[in-house]
Structure formats: C-alpha cells, structure tokens
Design an enzyme around this catalytic site. Structure first.
Site, PDB file in Angstrom:
ATOM      1  CB  SER A 141     -27.386   2.944  19.298  1.00  0.00           C
ATOM      2  OG  SER A 141     -26.767   2.060  20.219  1.00  0.00           O
ATOM      3  CE1 TYR A 154     -28.163  -1.355  15.840  1.00  0.00           C
ATOM      4  CE2 TYR A 154     -26.589  -0.654  17.509  1.00  0.00           C
ATOM      5  CZ  TYR A 154     -27.899  -0.794  17.078  1.00  0.00           C
ATOM      6  OH  TYR A 154     -28.937  -0.354  17.873  1.00  0.00           O
ATOM      7  CE  LYS A 158     -29.142   1.994  15.335  1.00  0.00           C
ATOM      8  NZ  LYS A 158     -30.530   2.457  15.144  1.00  0.00           N
TER       9      LYS A 158
END
Ligand code: NAI
Length: 274
Positions: A141, A154, A158
């Site tokens: 991402s 997150y 990532k």
C-alpha cells in the site's frame, strides 16, 4: 516473463484488486488459481472466469495459516503442474490510534497482511526456484511507504510487506536467481476493503471495538475509496511488472511526493512531516 499459458495464484482473488488482477491475467491466456477466505464470492469469480474460457480453480484459504497456504500450493500444482506467478494480495484494514489498538486487532491485521505474504513466499519460492522461473508479487500500500496517523497496525504490516519484497528481490538478484519479486503500492482503489470486518473469523480474533477517531478516519477513507480507481485498472499495472520484471508498482505515482518530502525533512532538520 512471457505469461501466455502460465499459471498464476492470486490470494484475495474473490474481490477488489485481486479480482481485477485475475481478470487481466485471464485476458492474457493464463490459468488461474484464486484463493480466498470467502467461499461464495470465490465461486462466483471462478464461474465468471470459466464462462469466459479461462481455466480457473478456487481454493478456500486463510492466508494467515501456513497449512492452508501449503494446501493451496498442493491444489495448484495438482491441477496445473506448476505455478509461475504468485500474487500475495489478500488483506484487511482497521483504523485506530496506536494507543487504542487492541492486541486482537494487532494480531488480526499482522497475521493476514504481513504473515500472509510471508507464508506465500515461504511456500511458493522453493517451487519457483526448482523450476528456474517465477515471479512473486505482494500487495502492500502507500501505507507501506508512509505511516500516517490512525492506521498504525495496517502501516506496520504494509511497511513489513515492502521490506519483505525489497529484501527478497535483492536476495534473488544477488543469488543470480531467475525468480523475480515486485510490490504493489496502491493509492485509493474502489473495493470492499472498507467492509473488512466481514473477513473476521470467529476463532481467530475478538470483535473490533471502534474509537471515535478510528470511526472518523474510516468514514473519511470510505468516502475517498468510493471515488478511487476502478480495481480493473490495477491488473494491467501488475501484469506490466511481471512481463517487464520491474519492482515498484504505483497506482498513484503523484502520492510518492509525500515519501520524498519525508526523506527531505529527515535529511534537512530531522523532523517528521505531518
Ligand atoms: P477487498 O476487501 O475488496 O478484497 C480483499 C480480499 O481478501 C477479499 O476477497 C477477502 O475475502 C480476502 N481476504 C481477507 N482476509 C483473508 C484471509 N485471511 N485469507 C484469504 N483471503 C482473505 O479489498 P482490496 O482493496 O481489494 O484489498 C486487496 C489488497 O489491496 C489488500 O492487501 C489491501 O490492503 C490492499 N490495498 C487496498 C487499497 C484500496 O484502496 N482498496 C489501497 C492499498 C492497498
């Protein structure tokens, strides 16, 4: 790599970006193995591909479980003989400030978003090395390149995926391997990730408890993603990296400016950009 007639395994293939990659690979004459934790959408996508003339197999898989990923590889090689391309794409998201992130949310996010790609590399890399050809792509991402507020678990997962794939690509080149690696760092894409809680399994993690900050961030993200890129536009970018053996795949290269600005500030006055 010339992908015609080759086999790709795509995790999270039942929805969003994974389905977009599957449609693009199918248009190039590839055989597909789609892996997903959601059985019904998985069967729908496999049926859609088969109707269009693609040989496709769906395998219900929880990418956070090594044994599931081993079974996925066995099912893929049983059906098609070998696997040439792996897309570690399955993922979930949850928003909260770090101070309010529960251990269940840390584990749930890291188990799927980071351990999923690690499991994929661990299981499929030896198969590709043995056949002397292959490409492993993982979906990270922009959150893997820039850690913004309210998305700590997150961001950590990532950033780990970007590090995993960059380390892998450098290891492979150093060893003179014919297997290549790449990383997809999407900006906003209009998918079902805003409804990630649907993917929570009863046995794996407690329910997510929302904070006000997390809810506001998620509402903002939901609105942004609704205006985001169509996932079918992402597949050709991944195909291009596989065919031309490039590493970075950016859907919104203009967003790279925040990364460059952060590096500038790091070298200039050692402060963190907001
Ligand atoms: P999506 O929700 O539409 O698709 C994700 C798929 O992964 C779903 O089919 C879901 O059932 C599956 N999945 C979830 N947990 C799983 C598990 N444990 N095992 C196997 N499959 C599982 O969301 P989207 O956006 O297509 O997500 C794909 C990837 O793209 C994720 O890694 C996500 O973090 C990443 N991403 C998405 C962005 C966006 O704007 N949509 C931006 C940046 C990255």
């Amino acid at each position: 790599m010339d992908v015609t007639g080759k086999t790709a395994v795509i995790t999270g293939g039942a929805s969003g970006i994974g389905r977009g990659i599957a449609r693009c690979f199918a248009s190039q004459g590839m055989q597909l193995v789609l892996a997903d934790i959601e059985q019904d959408p998985l069967e729908e996508v496999v049926a859609e591909l088969a109707e269009a003339g693609t040989e496709a197999l769906g395998v219900k898989t929880d990418v956070s479980r090594l044994t599931d990923v081993e079974s996925l590889a066995a099912a893929a090689t049983d059906r098609f003989g070998s696997v040439h391309v792996l897309c570690n794409n399955a993922g979930v998201g949850v928003a909260d400030p770090i101070a309010a992130t529960s251990m269940e949310d840390w584990r749930w996010t890291l188990d799927i978003d980071l351990w999923g790609p690690i499991n994929g590399v661990h299981v499929f890399l030896p198969l590709m090395e043995a056949q002397g050809e292959g490409h492993i792509n993982s979906t990270a991402s922009m959150a893997g390149l820039y850690a913004g507020a309210s998305l700590g678990a997150y961001n950590v997962a990532k950033h780990g995926v970007v590090a995993l794939m960059a380390s892998l690509e450098r290891d492979l080149r150093l060893a003179g391997s014919n297997v290549r690696a790449s990383v997809l760092c999407p900006g906003p894409i209009n998918t079902n990730i805003v409804d990630s809680q649907r993917n929570r399994q009863p046995e794996s993690a407690a329910e997510h408890i929302e904070t006000d900050t997390g809810r506001k961030f998620w509402d903002m993200l939901t609105a942004t993603l609704a205006e985001g890129m169509d996932p079918d536009e992402v597949g050709p970018l991944v195909l291009d990296a596989v065919v031309n053996e490039t590493f970075w795949i950016l859907t919104h290269p203009e967003m790279g400016k925040v990364v460059a600005k952060q590096v500038d500030r790091m070298l200039a006055d050692k402060t963190l950009t907001r």
